[in-house]
Write a protein that holds these residues in place. Structure first.
Motif, mmCIF file in Angstrom:
data_model
loop_
_atom_site.group_PDB
_atom_site.id
_atom_site.type_symbol
_atom_site.label_atom_id
_atom_site.label_comp_id
_atom_site.label_asym_id
_atom_site.label_seq_id
_atom_site.Cartn_x
_atom_site.Cartn_y
_atom_site.Cartn_z
ATOM 1 N N GLU A 151 0.833 -1.308 -0.327
ATOM 2 C CA GLU A 151 0.203 0.095 -0.489
ATOM 3 C C GLU A 151 0.940 0.988 -0.038
ATOM 4 O OE1 GLU A 151 -2.690 -1.172 3.821
ATOM 5 O OE2 GLU A 151 -3.972 -2.022 1.659
ATOM 6 N N GLY A 152 2.157 0.904 1.170
ATOM 7 C CA GLY A 152 2.735 1.948 0.769
ATOM 8 C C GLY A 152 3.505 2.228 -0.308
ATOM 9 N N ARG A 153 3.790 1.245 -0.681
ATOM 10 C CA ARG A 153 4.362 1.275 -2.684
ATOM 11 C C ARG A 153 3.787 2.460 -3.922
ATOM 12 N NH1 ARG A 153 6.908 -4.220 -1.685
ATOM 13 N NH2 ARG A 153 8.910 -3.631 -1.189
ATOM 14 N N LEU B 246 3.369 5.696 -5.411
ATOM 15 C CA LEU B 246 3.621 5.247 -7.175
ATOM 16 C C LEU B 246 2.242 6.658 -7.542
ATOM 17 C CD1 LEU B 246 3.854 4.565 -9.907
ATOM 18 C CD2 LEU B 246 2.313 2.408 -9.566
ATOM 19 N N GLU B 247 1.010 6.446 -6.821
ATOM 20 C CA GLU B 247 0.202 7.869 -6.854
ATOM 21 C C GLU B 247 0.343 8.740 -6.888
ATOM 22 O OE1 GLU B 247 -4.419 7.647 -6.252
ATOM 23 O OE2 GLU B 247 -3.784 6.963 -4.912
ATOM 24 N N PHE C 79 3.891 10.127 -7.384
ATOM 25 C CA PHE C 79 4.489 10.390 -8.337
ATOM 26 C C PHE C 79 3.710 10.762 -9.482
ATOM 27 C CE2 PHE C 79 6.432 9.083 -11.911
ATOM 28 C CZ PHE C 79 7.596 9.232 -12.483
ATOM 29 N N LEU C 80 2.901 9.713 -9.975
ATOM 30 C CA LEU C 80 2.338 9.713 -11.453
ATOM 31 C C LEU C 80 1.269 11.502 -10.902
ATOM 32 C CD1 LEU C 80 0.442 6.386 -11.545
ATOM 33 C CD2 LEU C 80 2.977 7.473 -12.879
ATOM 34 N N ALA C 81 0.413 12.066 -10.158
ATOM 35 C CA ALA C 81 0.355 12.786 -10.185
ATOM 36 C C ALA C 81 0.653 14.495 -10.003
ATOM 37 C CB ALA C 81 -0.452 12.784 -8.052
ATOM 38 N N GLN C 82 2.158 14.493 -9.868
ATOM 39 C CA GLN C 82 3.127 15.294 -10.115
ATOM 40 C C GLN C 82 3.681 15.304 -10.669
ATOM 41 O OE1 GLN C 82 5.722 14.639 -6.885
ATOM 42 N NE2 GLN C 82 4.286 15.279 -4.874
#
Length: 118
Positions: free
Chosen positions: A94-96, A100-101, A103-106
């Motif tokens: 869940e932390g990973r 990732l979420e 990172f993708l949002a940024q």
């Protein structure tokens, strides 16, 4: 979190539907003899005993002594250890996924819900 030396044995033991049924009965009905455990299964006592040996080696059950009887009991602590391993592993993943979420949002090149092919 270091894994227990016999965690593979535990997962292997849990991977059989007969052994899961045995554990379920011990959890709901308490200590039972081999004959009591074997009664609903269409297999020999020797086959049930083999399943019990696998469960015992994995630390999921323990056999006691009560006069002539050798009742089997569920080792709930071993199941709790396995649950803790699952909880730890789930939290790590869940932390990973959260990272990732974020990172993708940024990322300026990726937008949610859209096909990014040229």
């Amino acid at each position: 979190m270091p894994s227990s030396p016999s965690l593979s044995d535990t997962f292997s033991a849990l991977g059989d539907e007969t052994r899961l049924a045995i554990l379920s009965r011990l959890a709901s009905e308490g200590d039972m003899t081999v004959q009591e455990i074997a009664s609903p299964f269409a297999m020999s006592l020797a086959a049930v005993s083999q399943h019990l040996k696998v469960l015992e080696r994995a630390g999921l059950i323990a056999r006691g002594r009560d006069g002539q009887k050798r009742p089997c009991r569920l080792n709930a602590e071993r199941l709790a250890e396995t649950a803790r391993w699952f909880d730890h592993t789930r939290a790590a993943w869940e932390g990973r996924f959260d990272r990732l979420e974020r990172f993708l949002a940024q990322s300026p090149h990726v937008s949610k819900g859209e096909d990014n092919e040229p």
